[in-house]
Design a protein around this motif. Structure first.
Motif, PDB file in Angstrom:
ATOM      1  N   CYS A 117       0.835  -1.200   0.000  1.00  0.00           N
ATOM      2  CA  CYS A 117       0.000   0.000   0.000  1.00  0.00           C
ATOM      3  C   CYS A 117       0.872   1.253   0.000  1.00  0.00           C
ATOM      4  N   PHE A 118       1.888   1.266   0.831  1.00  0.00           N
ATOM      5  CA  PHE A 118       2.811   2.404   0.891  1.00  0.00           C
ATOM      6  C   PHE A 118       3.457   2.634  -0.476  1.00  0.00           C
ATOM      7  N   ARG A 119       3.898   1.550  -1.096  1.00  0.00           N
ATOM      8  CA  ARG A 119       4.565   1.655  -2.398  1.00  0.00           C
ATOM      9  C   ARG A 119       3.622   2.212  -3.457  1.00  0.00           C
ATOM     10  N   GLN A 120       2.388   1.745  -3.462  1.00  0.00           N
ATOM     11  CA  GLN A 120       1.423   2.203  -4.463  1.00  0.00           C
ATOM     12  C   GLN A 120       1.086   3.681  -4.286  1.00  0.00           C
ATOM     13  N   VAL A 121       0.928   4.125  -3.043  1.00  0.00           N
ATOM     14  CA  VAL A 121       0.606   5.535  -2.806  1.00  0.00           C
ATOM     15  C   VAL A 121       1.774   6.420  -3.216  1.00  0.00           C
ATOM     16  N   GLN A 122       2.972   6.014  -2.853  1.00  0.00           N
ATOM     17  CA  GLN A 122       4.139   6.823  -3.194  1.00  0.00           C
ATOM     18  C   GLN A 122       4.334   6.948  -4.701  1.00  0.00           C
ATOM     19  N   ALA A 123       3.784   5.993  -5.456  1.00  0.00           N
ATOM     20  CA  ALA A 123       3.903   6.037  -6.918  1.00  0.00           C
ATOM     21  C   ALA A 123       2.967   7.049  -7.556  1.00  0.00           C
ATOM     22  N   VAL A 124       1.941   7.510  -6.799  1.00  0.00           N
ATOM     23  CA  VAL A 124       0.953   8.413  -7.408  1.00  0.00           C
ATOM     24  C   VAL A 124       0.897   9.797  -6.774  1.00  0.00           C
ATOM     25  N   CYS A 125       1.453   9.967  -5.562  1.00  0.00           N
ATOM     26  CA  CYS A 125       1.368  11.280  -4.917  1.00  0.00           C
ATOM     27  C   CYS A 125       2.431  11.394  -3.825  1.00  0.00           C
ATOM     28  N   ASN A 126       2.543  12.598  -3.265  1.00  0.00           N
ATOM     29  CA  ASN A 126       3.527  12.864  -2.221  1.00  0.00           C
ATOM     30  C   ASN A 126       2.912  12.898  -0.822  1.00  0.00           C
ATOM     31  N   THR A 127       1.665  12.482  -0.694  1.00  0.00           N
ATOM     32  CA  THR A 127       1.000  12.483   0.610  1.00  0.00           C
ATOM     33  C   THR A 127       1.736  11.568   1.583  1.00  0.00           C
ATOM     34  N   PRO A 128       2.091  12.057   2.766  1.00  0.00           N
ATOM     35  CA  PRO A 128       2.739  11.197   3.754  1.00  0.00           C
ATOM     36  C   PRO A 128       1.831  10.036   4.157  1.00  0.00           C
ATOM     37  N   VAL A 129       2.406   8.844   4.265  1.00  0.00           N
ATOM     38  CA  VAL A 129       1.662   7.644   4.640  1.00  0.00           C
ATOM     39  C   VAL A 129       2.250   7.060   5.913  1.00  0.00           C
ATOM     40  N   ASP A 130       1.418   6.944   6.938  1.00  0.00           N
ATOM     41  CA  ASP A 130       1.796   6.241   8.158  1.00  0.00           C
ATOM     42  C   ASP A 130       1.221   4.828   8.093  1.00  0.00           C
ATOM     43  N   THR A 131       1.955   3.853   8.596  1.00  0.00           N
ATOM     44  CA  THR A 131       1.478   2.470   8.566  1.00  0.00           C
ATOM     45  C   THR A 131       1.296   1.947   9.987  1.00  0.00           C
ATOM     46  N   LEU A 132       0.183   1.237  10.186  1.00  0.00           N
ATOM     47  CA  LEU A 132      -0.149   0.657  11.487  1.00  0.00           C
ATOM     48  C   LEU A 132      -0.408  -0.830  11.313  1.00  0.00           C
ATOM     49  N   LEU A 133       0.312  -1.659  12.044  1.00  0.00           N
ATOM     50  CA  LEU A 133       0.116  -3.101  11.982  1.00  0.00           C
ATOM     51  C   LEU A 133      -0.940  -3.499  13.009  1.00  0.00           C
ATOM     52  N   ILE A 134      -1.995  -4.149  12.545  1.00  0.00           N
ATOM     53  CA  ILE A 134      -3.089  -4.575  13.415  1.00  0.00           C
ATOM     54  C   ILE A 134      -2.808  -5.972  13.943  1.00  0.00           C
ATOM     55  N   ASP A 135      -2.903  -6.137  15.251  1.00  0.00           N
ATOM     56  CA  ASP A 135      -2.831  -7.446  15.889  1.00  0.00           C
ATOM     57  C   ASP A 135      -4.265  -7.875  16.178  1.00  0.00           C
ATOM     58  N   LEU A 136      -4.732  -8.974  15.549  1.00  0.00           N
ATOM     59  CA  LEU A 136      -6.116  -9.394  15.751  1.00  0.00           C
ATOM     60  C   LEU A 136      -6.415  -9.743  17.197  1.00  0.00           C
ATOM     61  N   ALA A 137      -5.384 -10.068  17.972  1.00  0.00           N
ATOM     62  CA  ALA A 137      -5.608 -10.351  19.386  1.00  0.00           C
ATOM     63  C   ALA A 137      -5.882  -9.083  20.181  1.00  0.00           C
ATOM     64  N   ASP A 138      -5.448  -7.944  19.660  1.00  0.00           N
ATOM     65  CA  ASP A 138      -5.678  -6.659  20.332  1.00  0.00           C
ATOM     66  C   ASP A 138      -5.723  -5.553  19.289  1.00  0.00           C
ATOM     67  N   PRO A 139      -6.773  -5.506  18.471  1.00  0.00           N
ATOM     68  CA  PRO A 139      -6.833  -4.506  17.398  1.00  0.00           C
ATOM     69  C   PRO A 139      -6.871  -3.076  17.897  1.00  0.00           C
ATOM     70  N   ASN A 140      -7.367  -2.857  19.110  1.00  0.00           N
ATOM     71  CA  ASN A 140      -7.432  -1.498  19.643  1.00  0.00           C
ATOM     72  C   ASN A 140      -6.058  -0.861  19.773  1.00  0.00           C
ATOM     73  N   ALA A 141      -5.036  -1.679  19.990  1.00  0.00           N
ATOM     74  CA  ALA A 141      -3.693  -1.142  20.201  1.00  0.00           C
ATOM     75  C   ALA A 141      -3.191  -0.386  18.979  1.00  0.00           C
ATOM     76  N   ALA A 142      -3.637  -0.792  17.781  1.00  0.00           N
ATOM     77  CA  ALA A 142      -3.173  -0.124  16.563  1.00  0.00           C
ATOM     78  C   ALA A 142      -3.650   1.321  16.493  1.00  0.00           C
ATOM     79  N   ALA A 143      -4.738   1.623  17.200  1.00  0.00           N
ATOM     80  CA  ALA A 143      -5.299   2.986  17.153  1.00  0.00           C
ATOM     81  C   ALA A 143      -4.870   3.833  18.338  1.00  0.00           C
ATOM     82  N   ASP A 144      -3.968   3.330  19.158  1.00  0.00           N
ATOM     83  CA  ASP A 144      -3.490   4.117  20.303  1.00  0.00           C
ATOM     84  C   ASP A 144      -2.886   5.435  19.815  1.00  0.00           C
TER      85      ASP A 144
END
Length: 262
Positions: A117-144
């Protein structure tokens, strides 16, 4: 006395079975989505460009952006500056939405999806992209740390892949938490009809039922969103497109004021 004991055992088994069942399905889902392992069907199910083809890849993002823009015009919501996509996959939606905002946050269970996803976005625009890895055992942690940080929450081609209503409820509550007051959640579900064959099939074989694990009637999801602190505003149906059938798209807004759901 023996009969009473037997009834107690049966009751205990009934209580434990759903938990064990949910845990097993959760492990199956986590294993399936964690990495591609070079599986072409996985790349297709994650909507990578080479998995579904250039034309379908562009169509997914374009069609979703058009539906969102219709909702936004009808509701007269502010133009978003920060978007989070929950379940970004290979970036088909991100490449359509990211060029229009100042910050794009990509969240996914798969490190491979996040990188693509990061690679595809960088190929079309300069918008900064942050990445968050979701753990299905604790999905809330990704949104901290993201409370009230986002104007738009995207969750598209994801709900049907979840492991049941509790997992969907968690996603909606995360959306409610990360959205600023007045922000929108643009969420798609697969709806079922009176035909029993269209209903969700959560069972012991997660991958076998992949895009038909969790479904709702139109009213069921509308009501669930409200219970999670989001106000359902609009819904539009896409009975069929090139990927599948029975898609329902919802515009859900976060109230400007009011109590946060527990």
């Amino acid at each position: 006395m023996a009969a009473r004991g037997e009834r107690f055992i049966v009751a205990a088994v009934r209580l434990l079975m759903p938990r064990r069942h949910d845990a097993r399905i959760g492990r199956q889902a986590a294993r399936y989505w964690s990495a591609s392992d070079g599986d072409q069907s996985w790349d297709s199910n994650s909507h990578w460009r080479h998995g579904i083809g250039d034309e379908a890849f562009a169509e997914v993002g374009r069609d979703h952006l058009e539906i969102y823009q219709r909702f936004a015009r009808a509701l007269e919501v502010d133009t978003p500056t920060t978007i989070i996509e929950w379940g970004a996959g290979g970036g088909a939606n991100a490449v359509a939405f990211a060029p229009h905002v100042e910050r794009f946050i990509s969240a996914d269970i798969s490190p491979d999806n996040l990188a693509e996803c990061f690679r595809q976005v960088q190929a079309v625009c300069n918008t900064p992209v942050d990445t968050l890895l979701i753990d299905l055992a604790d999905p809330n942690a990704a949104a901290d740390g993201l409370r009230h940080a986002c104007d738009l929450f995207l969750c598209l081609y994801v709900i049907e892949l979840t492991t049941g209503v509790d997992a969907v409820r968690t996603i909606l509550r995360i959306a409610q938490r990360v959205l600023r007051p007045g922000g929108m959640a643009f969420v798609q579900v697969k709806y079922h009809t009176s035909d029993g064959r269209t209903r969700g099939r959560i069972g012991w074989a997660y991958a076998r039922n992949l895009a038909l694990n969790t479904t709702f009637t139109i009213e069921e999801f509308w009501r669930l969103a409200g219970e999670c602190g989001l106000e359902p505003q609009l819904v539009t149906l896409v009975p069929r497109n090139r990927l599948d059938s029975r898609y329902a798209y919802y515009a859900l807004t976060k109230p400007v004021s009011g109590m946060e759901p527990q």
